[in-house]
Design a protein around this motif. Structure first.
Motif, PDB file in Angstrom:
ATOM      1  N   MET B   1      25.526  19.800  37.889  1.00 23.30           N
ATOM      2  CA  MET B   1      26.598  19.411  38.811  1.00 23.30           C
ATOM      3  C   MET B   1      26.711  17.901  38.851  1.00 23.30           C
ATOM      4  O   MET B   1      25.730  17.192  38.665  1.00 23.30           O
ATOM      5  CB  MET B   1      26.330  20.003  40.185  1.00 23.30           C
ATOM      6  CG  MET B   1      25.324  19.268  41.046  1.00 23.30           C
ATOM      7  SD  MET B   1      25.654  19.595  42.766  1.00 23.30           S
ATOM      8  CE  MET B   1      26.973  18.455  43.090  1.00 23.30           C
ATOM      9  N   SER B   2      27.907  17.409  39.074  1.00 22.57           N
ATOM     10  CA  SER B   2      28.046  15.964  39.054  1.00 22.57           C
ATOM     11  C   SER B   2      28.150  15.443  40.478  1.00 22.57           C
ATOM     12  O   SER B   2      28.884  15.974  41.304  1.00 22.57           O
ATOM     13  CB  SER B   2      29.286  15.567  38.254  1.00 22.57           C
ATOM     14  OG  SER B   2      30.329  15.238  39.112  1.00 22.57           O
ATOM     15  N   ILE B   3      27.354  14.425  40.756  1.00 22.93           N
ATOM     16  CA  ILE B   3      27.369  13.847  42.090  1.00 22.93           C
ATOM     17  C   ILE B   3      28.219  12.606  42.059  1.00 22.93           C
ATOM     18  O   ILE B   3      28.920  12.275  42.997  1.00 22.93           O
ATOM     19  CB  ILE B   3      25.938  13.534  42.520  1.00 22.93           C
ATOM     20  CG1 ILE B   3      25.213  14.848  42.739  1.00 22.93           C
ATOM     21  CG2 ILE B   3      25.903  12.723  43.784  1.00 22.93           C
ATOM     22  CD1 ILE B   3      23.762  14.747  42.713  1.00 22.93           C
ATOM     23  N   ASN B   4      28.184  11.946  40.934  1.00 22.07           N
ATOM     24  CA  ASN B   4      28.921  10.718  40.813  1.00 22.07           C
ATOM     25  C   ASN B   4      30.133  10.960  39.924  1.00 22.07           C
ATOM     26  O   ASN B   4      30.043  10.967  38.705  1.00 22.07           O
ATOM     27  CB  ASN B   4      27.994   9.659  40.203  1.00 22.07           C
ATOM     28  CG  ASN B   4      28.561   8.293  40.370  1.00 22.07           C
ATOM     29  OD1 ASN B   4      29.530   8.113  41.082  1.00 22.07           O
ATOM     30  ND2 ASN B   4      27.969   7.340  39.697  1.00 22.07           N
ATOM     31  N   ASP B   5      31.276  11.167  40.525  1.00 24.79           N
ATOM     32  CA  ASP B   5      32.433  11.585  39.745  1.00 24.79           C
ATOM     33  C   ASP B   5      33.025  10.473  38.900  1.00 24.79           C
ATOM     34  O   ASP B   5      33.630  10.717  37.877  1.00 24.79           O
ATOM     35  CB  ASP B   5      33.520  12.113  40.696  1.00 24.79           C
ATOM     36  CG  ASP B   5      32.995  13.213  41.575  1.00 24.79           C
ATOM     37  OD1 ASP B   5      32.137  13.965  41.073  1.00 24.79           O
ATOM     38  OD2 ASP B   5      33.413  13.297  42.729  1.00 24.79           O
ATOM     39  N   PHE B   7      31.644   8.404  37.100  1.00 19.40           N
ATOM     40  CA  PHE B   7      30.876   8.054  35.907  1.00 19.40           C
ATOM     41  C   PHE B   7      31.257   8.943  34.723  1.00 19.40           C
ATOM     42  O   PHE B   7      31.526  10.121  34.882  1.00 19.40           O
ATOM     43  CB  PHE B   7      29.404   8.214  36.220  1.00 19.40           C
ATOM     44  CG  PHE B   7      28.529   7.568  35.223  1.00 19.40           C
ATOM     45  CD1 PHE B   7      28.447   6.193  35.143  1.00 19.40           C
ATOM     46  CD2 PHE B   7      27.792   8.341  34.336  1.00 19.40           C
ATOM     47  CE1 PHE B   7      27.641   5.598  34.217  1.00 19.40           C
ATOM     48  CE2 PHE B   7      26.992   7.734  33.407  1.00 19.40           C
ATOM     49  CZ  PHE B   7      26.923   6.362  33.354  1.00 19.40           C
ATOM     50  N   LYS B   9      30.671  11.288  32.098  1.00 18.73           N
ATOM     51  CA  LYS B   9      29.524  12.175  31.889  1.00 18.73           C
ATOM     52  C   LYS B   9      29.200  12.398  30.412  1.00 18.73           C
ATOM     53  O   LYS B   9      28.128  12.858  30.064  1.00 18.73           O
ATOM     54  CB  LYS B   9      29.786  13.528  32.546  1.00 18.73           C
ATOM     55  CG  LYS B   9      29.365  13.553  33.993  1.00 18.73           C
ATOM     56  CD  LYS B   9      29.706  14.858  34.642  1.00 18.73           C
ATOM     57  CE  LYS B   9      28.856  15.991  34.117  1.00 18.73           C
ATOM     58  NZ  LYS B   9      29.316  17.262  34.678  1.00 18.73           N
ATOM     59  N   THR B  14      22.176  16.295  27.938  1.00 15.68           N
ATOM     60  CA  THR B  14      21.229  17.147  28.637  1.00 15.68           C
ATOM     61  C   THR B  14      20.066  17.444  27.685  1.00 15.68           C
ATOM     62  O   THR B  14      20.214  17.319  26.470  1.00 15.68           O
ATOM     63  CB  THR B  14      21.891  18.466  29.056  1.00 15.68           C
ATOM     64  OG1 THR B  14      22.239  19.152  27.856  1.00 15.68           O
ATOM     65  CG2 THR B  14      23.129  18.225  29.879  1.00 15.68           C
TER      66      THR B  14
END
Lengths: 234, 296
Positions: B1-5, B7, B9, B14
């Motif tokens: 899940m992304s917390i910092n949108d 950025f 990705k 991974t």
């Protein structure tokens, strides 16, 4: 001045089996009494094997004490729920590399305690994570990274952020400064002290360095063979 | 899940992505993957590949050599056996039975083993020691013997053979998983996660299994290899599929006495078995090395 933590007659014994039916009791630390006040710092000192780590593990809730009670704000910790306990007493481990899950991003690592212990909405969780990253002076770009590409100093910042994420009242730091070189050590010390000023939290430090302990703490406790032999205010 | 949108990705890899990129560079493993894909294709489309029914007999073409030898016939690519049945068709159907059986066993054993291993790891002290000793005592009985006992009780059929092998492989699997989880449980990051008030089962499911991928690959590969060996052994002994049925071990047993007249009858299923086991092991080894390299 509010007394946060009051430890009375805390003991921990290990039972080690010596044969099929025989076992021997090993005392990790004997009856220990001390108190910790809000916003103050306590330094635990002592040679290796004197029971420092066992004591803080019992306080942090990793192990159960055999005897005695820890009072948190006047209430016995054993009556508190696991979540409340982990919310108010957090721990920073001495090795940030091995205390972070290598298969999870920094963001996931910080999100997990929030998910498990609080009922915050997703937006509030995000805001809290960004707040805590600002508190430890780490760019929020790092949230999407895995721990393996961060430097040791950044990992320490992450470890502190992880301890601070639930807005605890007590932070236990287990030899956090041992693995750092001298310049980074002072950076971390200053970071910890500014956090203490901003959030008014209490620290329990384990340290081998007496000068550092005198600088950081308001109270020094020296353990030997599991017993407190000295409890002096600085 | 992304917390910092905000950025990007795409820049971040991974761990799985990383492992895959390293794996892609291993030539032998990639070749083995393609061989396995061919076998999977054979499993799925076996009924369309075969030119004759595996039990169809032709009395005019007994013990024919393969088509490239003198006297061979292109209608029978790998020749025929002593009853005039097409060797190639029997081989294809045999691969389908043996390999599909082994894959099913591996899937079932892995599924139940992972669940039971996770449950077993949450046991403490006395119960854990009882479980340890129970699994230890089960390990003293050879797998083939357990399978044979099961078949003697419930009768011999291919289905019972699969049940028997799955049941006899399960204790070993649980034991290995249990040990891997136990060594991982003592690591400091697990203690740190416990202070985040994560329960034992959540830990095993979400944190420990992704972190013990390397032993997992080895254990699952071993289960697959054991399964395929046990299926063919039981087939060879005539306990699994009956000798008239098609299964690589049973085919070898059936053609054994004609080995001198027409060696291809035994060589073809034997070499096929070898290729299957070898390619699966190469792939597993490739994945294992990729995981180790990715961790460094």
């Amino acid at each position: 001045m509010q007394t946060l933590l009051n430890i009375s007659n805390l003991c921990k014994n290990y039972r080690r089996s010596t044969g099929f039916f025989t076992s021997r009791q090993i005392i990790a630390f004997g009856p220990v009494n001390f108190t910790l006040e809000r916003g103050k710092t306590l330094a635990l000192m002592g040679k290796s094997g004197s029971g420092k780590s066992a004591l803080i593990e019992a306080i942090a809730g990793i192990t159960k004490p055999t005897f005695g009670e820890i009072y948190f704000k006047g209430r016995p910790l054993s009556t508190l729920s696991k979540k409340d306990r982990h919310k108010s007493i957090r721990m920073i481990f001495n090795d940030p590399i091995h205390s972070l899950n290598a298969k999870a991003t920094i963001g996931t690592t910080l999100l997990l305690p929030l998910k498990l212990n609080t009922n915050l909405l997703a937006i509030e969780q995000k805001r809290q994570i960004k707040d805590v990253m600002k508190l430890v002076n780490l760019s929020s770009d790092y949230l999407n990274y895995y721990p393996n590409i961060l430097s040791i100093y950044q990992l320490h910042q992450v470890a502190i952020a992880r301890a601070m994420i639930l807005n605890p009242e007590i932070i236990i730091a287990d030899e956090v400064l041992a693995t750092l070189d001298i310049s980074l050590r002072f950076k971390i010390i200053n970071l910890l002290l500014t956090i203490q000023e901003k959030r008014n939290i209490s620290y329990i430090f384990i340290s081998h360095n007496i000068k550092l302990a005198r600088h950081l703490s308001d109270n020094i406790i020296v353990l030997n063979n599991g017993l407190i032999i000295k409890n002096t205010p600085v | 899940m992304s917390i910092n949108d905000e950025f990007d990705k795409k820049q971040i890899r991974t761990p799985l992505h990383y492992i895959f990129q390293i794996f892609k560079k291993k030539v032998a493993a990639i070749i083995a993957v393609w061989i396995i894909c061919t076998f999977l294709f054979i499993i799925i489309f076996a009924d369309f590949i075969v030119s004759h029914s595996p039990s169809e007999q032709n009395m005019n073409a007994l013990l024919l050599p393969p088509y490239w030898l003198k006297g061979g016939n292109t209608a029978y690519l790998l020749g025929t056996d002593e009853l005039g049945r097409d060797n190639f068709s029997r081989l294809i159907m045999g691969i389908q039975r043996t390999l599909a059986g082994a894959l099913i066993i591996t899937a079932v054993v892995s599924f139940f083993g992972l669940i039971l291993g996770a449950l077993a790891s949450s046991l403490k002290n006395f119960k854990a020691s009882i479980l340890h000793h129970l699994l230890d005592s089960l390990l003293t009985i050879p797998i083939l013997l357990t399978a044979l006992i099961f078949i003697v009780i419930f009768g011999s059929s291919f289905q019972n053979c699969l049940y028997a092998i799955a049941i006899s492989l399960l204790p070993q699997f649980i034991r290995s998983i249990f040990l891997s989880i136990e060594t991982e449980m003592a690591k400091p990051y697990i203690v740190a996660l416990k202070i985040d008030s994560m329960s034992d089962l959540q830990l095993v499911k979400n944190v420990i299994y992704p972190n013990i991928l390397e032993p997992l690959v080895t254990i699952i590969n071993r289960v697959f290899t054991m399964a395929i060996i046990e299926i063919t052994t039981l087939g060879f002994l005539g306990f699994g599929v009956q000798t008239k049925g098609t299964e690589l071990g049973a085919i070898i047993a059936n053609n054994f006495e004609f080995m001198y007249l027409s060696p291809i009858l035994v060589l073809a299923p034997g070499i096929t078995l070898f290729i299957i086991i070898f390619s699966f092991n190469v792939v597993a080894e490739g994945i294992r090395h990729a995981i180790i390299e990715a961790e460094q």
